[in-house]
Design a protein around this motif. Structure first.
Motif, PDB file in Angstrom:
ATOM      1  N   GLN A 156      58.092  42.561  40.448  1.00 39.45           N
ATOM      2  CA  GLN A 156      57.021  42.665  41.783  1.00 39.45           C
ATOM      3  C   GLN A 156      55.822  42.279  41.341  1.00 39.45           C
ATOM      4  N   ILE A 157      55.012  41.370  42.204  1.00 36.96           N
ATOM      5  CA  ILE A 157      53.657  40.992  41.693  1.00 36.96           C
ATOM      6  C   ILE A 157      52.841  41.773  42.312  1.00 36.96           C
ATOM      7  N   VAL A 158      51.515  41.767  41.809  1.00 38.84           N
ATOM      8  CA  VAL A 158      50.359  42.390  42.650  1.00 38.84           C
ATOM      9  C   VAL A 158      49.936  41.275  43.532  1.00 38.84           C
ATOM     10  N   PHE A 159      49.844  41.755  44.958  1.00 43.86           N
ATOM     11  CA  PHE A 159      49.778  40.967  46.189  1.00 43.86           C
ATOM     12  C   PHE A 159      48.165  40.738  46.171  1.00 43.86           C
ATOM     13  N   PRO A 160      47.951  39.198  46.751  1.00 37.40           N
ATOM     14  CA  PRO A 160      46.603  39.118  46.696  1.00 37.40           C
ATOM     15  C   PRO A 160      45.605  39.920  47.680  1.00 37.40           C
ATOM     16  N   LYS A 161      46.150  40.536  48.460  1.00 32.90           N
ATOM     17  CA  LYS A 161      45.228  41.749  49.317  1.00 32.90           C
ATOM     18  C   LYS A 161      44.821  42.800  48.342  1.00 32.90           C
ATOM     19  N   ASP A 162      45.455  42.984  47.228  1.00 27.62           N
ATOM     20  CA  ASP A 162      45.328  43.922  46.346  1.00 27.62           C
ATOM     21  C   ASP A 162      44.243  43.203  44.946  1.00 27.62           C
ATOM     22  N   SER A 163      44.991  42.127  44.701  1.00 28.71           N
ATOM     23  CA  SER A 163      44.234  41.473  43.658  1.00 28.71           C
ATOM     24  C   SER A 163      42.790  40.908  43.729  1.00 28.71           C
ATOM     25  N   ALA A 164      42.548  40.463  44.706  1.00 28.08           N
ATOM     26  CA  ALA A 164      41.276  40.248  45.154  1.00 28.08           C
ATOM     27  C   ALA A 164      40.138  41.315  44.744  1.00 28.08           C
ATOM     28  N   PHE A 165      40.511  42.437  45.671  1.00 33.44           N
ATOM     29  CA  PHE A 165      39.783  43.670  45.361  1.00 33.44           C
ATOM     30  C   PHE A 165      39.607  44.077  43.953  1.00 33.44           C
ATOM     31  N   ILE A 166      40.856  44.201  43.368  1.00 35.21           N
ATOM     32  CA  ILE A 166      40.885  44.362  41.864  1.00 35.21           C
ATOM     33  C   ILE A 166      39.838  43.795  41.034  1.00 35.21           C
ATOM     34  N   CYS A 167      39.678  42.492  41.158  1.00 38.63           N
ATOM     35  CA  CYS A 167      38.657  41.485  40.530  1.00 38.63           C
ATOM     36  C   CYS A 167      37.316  42.090  40.868  1.00 38.63           C
ATOM     37  N   PHE A 168      37.165  42.350  41.894  1.00 37.09           N
ATOM     38  CA  PHE A 168      35.813  42.565  42.550  1.00 37.09           C
ATOM     39  C   PHE A 168      35.376  44.115  41.867  1.00 37.09           C
ATOM     40  N   ARG A 169      36.467  45.046  42.086  1.00 34.06           N
ATOM     41  CA  ARG A 169      36.447  46.284  41.571  1.00 34.06           C
ATOM     42  C   ARG A 169      35.937  46.267  40.186  1.00 34.06           C
ATOM     43  N   LEU A 170      36.710  45.442  39.351  1.00 35.97           N
ATOM     44  CA  LEU A 170      36.649  45.540  37.875  1.00 35.97           C
ATOM     45  C   LEU A 170      35.167  44.644  37.506  1.00 35.97           C
ATOM     46  N   GLY A 171      34.581  43.887  38.463  1.00 37.50           N
ATOM     47  CA  GLY A 171      33.452  43.257  38.116  1.00 37.50           C
ATOM     48  C   GLY A 171      33.537  42.264  37.483  1.00 37.50           C
ATOM     49  N   LEU A 172      34.573  41.482  37.616  1.00 39.35           N
ATOM     50  CA  LEU A 172      35.130  40.220  36.965  1.00 39.35           C
ATOM     51  C   LEU A 172      34.271  39.101  37.356  1.00 39.35           C
ATOM     52  N   MET A 173      33.573  38.294  36.354  1.00 37.90           N
ATOM     53  CA  MET A 173      32.807  37.281  36.766  1.00 37.90           C
ATOM     54  C   MET A 173      33.095  36.171  35.309  1.00 37.90           C
ATOM     55  N   HIS A 174      32.511  34.968  35.597  1.00 39.97           N
ATOM     56  CA  HIS A 174      32.705  34.020  34.272  1.00 39.97           C
ATOM     57  C   HIS A 174      32.068  34.639  33.270  1.00 39.97           C
ATOM     58  N   ASN A 175      32.938  34.333  32.115  1.00 43.66           N
ATOM     59  CA  ASN A 175      32.605  34.976  30.844  1.00 43.66           C
ATOM     60  C   ASN A 175      33.028  36.247  30.442  1.00 43.66           C
ATOM     61  N   SER A 176      33.771  36.940  31.599  1.00 41.69           N
ATOM     62  CA  SER A 176      34.149  38.144  31.438  1.00 41.69           C
ATOM     63  C   SER A 176      35.396  38.200  30.554  1.00 41.69           C
ATOM     64  N   ARG A 177      35.556  39.211  29.749  1.00 44.99           N
ATOM     65  CA  ARG A 177      36.906  39.848  28.980  1.00 44.99           C
ATOM     66  C   ARG A 177      37.630  40.499  29.194  1.00 44.99           C
ATOM     67  N   ILE A 178      38.849  40.494  29.828  1.00 43.19           N
ATOM     68  CA  ILE A 178      39.617  41.267  30.453  1.00 43.19           C
ATOM     69  C   ILE A 178      40.792  41.536  29.735  1.00 43.19           C
ATOM     70  N   LEU A 179      41.475  42.914  29.445  1.00 44.46           N
ATOM     71  CA  LEU A 179      42.895  43.294  28.830  1.00 44.46           C
ATOM     72  C   LEU A 179      43.629  43.545  30.013  1.00 44.46           C
ATOM     73  N   GLU A 180      44.820  43.174  29.837  1.00 46.97           N
ATOM     74  CA  GLU A 180      46.001  43.394  30.807  1.00 46.97           C
ATOM     75  C   GLU A 180      47.144  43.971  30.013  1.00 46.97           C
ATOM     76  N   ILE A 181      47.510  44.966  30.404  1.00 46.00           N
ATOM     77  CA  ILE A 181      48.984  45.768  29.902  1.00 46.00           C
ATOM     78  C   ILE A 181      49.872  45.680  31.056  1.00 46.00           C
ATOM     79  N   GLY A 182      50.803  44.943  30.735  1.00 43.56           N
ATOM     80  CA  GLY A 182      51.972  44.674  31.857  1.00 43.56           C
ATOM     81  C   GLY A 182      52.011  43.370  32.382  1.00 43.56           C
ATOM     82  N   THR A 183      52.318  42.233  31.998  1.00 41.30           N
ATOM     83  CA  THR A 183      51.935  40.947  32.241  1.00 41.30           C
ATOM     84  C   THR A 183      52.767  40.551  33.608  1.00 41.30           C
ATOM     85  N   GLY A 184      54.147  41.155  33.483  1.00 43.76           N
ATOM     86  CA  GLY A 184      55.132  40.986  34.507  1.00 43.76           C
ATOM     87  C   GLY A 184      55.492  39.453  34.752  1.00 43.76           C
TER      88      GLY A 184
END
Length: 267
Positions: free
Chosen positions: A82-110
């Motif tokens: 099951q993937i994270v749907f775009p309606k959620d993933s877009a907000f996730i990026c916003f809420r995590l403050g992701l921008m160019h040059n950010s470094r993010i850890l993901e646990i559970g690639t799926g």
């Protein structure tokens, strides 16, 4: 329609480009290969005929567009989980403050759908480090990233994040069955004030997460996102008959430390 001197700023289709084909309510993501064709209910598209045409034109009964990140996730990524749907993933990026040059850890690639979105969000100067314990899912995700990612900024590991030591992440996201089992490691690898996100399908999992966040994280937030689409017929605008409702609960927090645990405070 071919490019002319007055239309030099419009992008044209070339061999090996990805295109989005729309026929009525059906959408298809395809790669332009001049020796192949697309067969659908709207007729046949000879890909050789598309080269040199503009993105955003009609071909017979079809509409041909340049695909967006959402198009690639929904119609290109091969899913084994099951993937994270775009309606959620877009907000996730916003809420995590992701921008160019950010470094993010993901646990559970799926299947790598969110990994791909993270890669787009952090840009060529950023980095995504993702861990997946299931080898089959890891191999599928790796193929998806290699096929669709625009930049070589995502590093995928098949294994447990427990042994990883290269910290200093701006943000972390956990998408596994028992995310509370990884909170210590996420806290260890995050920068001070680093942002943490998680997604779980059931409310009882939220309870387990909240019990384990303890004093390592503050600014805790729990939410879910609903998206309802509408019919686009001018004479009868109303909600569509079906909707993707609950896809998951989102939990967000920020890393925090007590002053008494900060050895450098006041020096």
């Amino acid at each position: 329609m071919r490019a002319t001197g007055k239309q030099v700023n419009m992008k044209t289709i070339a061999e090996n480009d990805l295109i989005l084909i729309i026929y009525k309510d059906k959408r298809y993501l395809k790669k332009v290969q001049i020796d192949k064709s697309f067969h659908g209910k709207g007729g046949i598209i000879n890909f050789a005929d598309l080269t040199g045409m503009f993105f955003g034109t009609r071909y017979g009964q079809y509409e041909i567009y340049e695909p967006t990140v959402e198009d690639i996730v929904m119609y290109g990524i091969k899913r084994e989980t099951q993937i994270v749907f775009p309606k959620d993933s877009a907000f996730i990026c916003f809420r995590l403050g992701l921008m160019h040059n950010s470094r993010i850890l993901e646990i559970g690639t799926g299947s790598g759908a969110l990994t791909f979105i993270f890669s787009c969000a952090v840009g060529p100067g950023g980095s995504v480090v993702s861990f997946e314990k299931e080898e089959r899912h890891y191999k599928n995700a790796k193929k998806n990233i290699e096929h669709f990612a625009k930049w070589d900024n995502a590093k995928l590991y098949c294994g447990d994040v427990a042994e990883y030591e290269d910290g200093g992440f701006d943000a972390a996201f956990i998408d596994v069955r028992e995310p509370w089992m990884h909170l210590d490691k996420a806290s260890e690898l995050l920068k001070g004030s680093g942002l943490l996100g998680m997604i779980v399908p059931t409310a009882n999992q939220i309870t387990d997460i909240l019990k384990e966040l303890n004093n390592r994280f503050g600014d805790i937030e729990v939410l879910e996102i609903m998206l309802r689409r509408y019919k686009t017929v001018a004479e009868r605008v109303r909600p569509v008959d079906r909707m993707v409702a609950h896809t998951g609960y989102l939990v967000f927090a920020r890393k925090i430390e007590d002053i008494k645990n900060n050895a450098d405070y006041g020096e």
